[in-house]
Design a protein around this motif. Sequence first.
Motif: not given
Length: 247
Positions: A7, A58, A70, A74-75, A77-78
């Motif tokens: 991303a 991220s 974030g 997001d985290w 998926q990271d």
Amino acid sequence: MQTIARAGNKLAYRFTPGIGPGLVFLGGFKSDMQGTKAVALEDWAKRKGRAFLRLDYSGHGESGGAFADGCIGDWYQDALAVIEAVTEGPQVLVGSSMGGWIALLIAKERPERVAGLVTIAAAPDFTEDGFWRDFNDAQRAEVMEQGQTLLPSDYGEPYVITKRLIEEGRARLVLRDPLPLPFPVRMVQGTDDASVTTTTALRLLSHVTCDDIRLTLVRGSDHRFSEKDDLELIRRSVVDVLKRLPD
């Protein structure tokens, strides 16, 4: 340091090859992979020849991106992207604080990638049941109208709590619906933890469906859970999970 891209951000991680199932350390809100617990567990894994992965989400640590941009999704998926890029087969996830929530999301969405779970002061659903619940009317208005509010932190500069963090977190809650955990689970929690209380640990324990789960409460330990005896309990919990895995 090793990196992968996701991303538009470079995600930093450190992976040590070894026997499996490997261990994956998932850190907390605004923490990084250089923390005491992650490094101590990595040192133990190296001595045992066990594969080990630690990473920065991220906006955290050595990874790219801004923290305030974030959210939990997001985290999550990271973490999943790094796990899938550098590990093979089911892993034992070790989730600290927010990392416990992320580990539970992985267990919910990708159970085939989880061999076992160890949580350290796990903080599932904390954006809703912690931040939003405890905000006063002025803070809620500030989040919704201005897009963010600042919260004091015992660990440095204030936390930036954004509208996106709160709203997106509602799509990631794990304590509202059934949560089967079909593998060994060990939970550790300090009784003097001011950030995640024993109430949260007991709620998680009673909520999940699991045939092999134990919660250990440590009197006097706080949210850092990084004293010598705390670190030893984390290691013992990992060993207990590994011993209970099928050959």
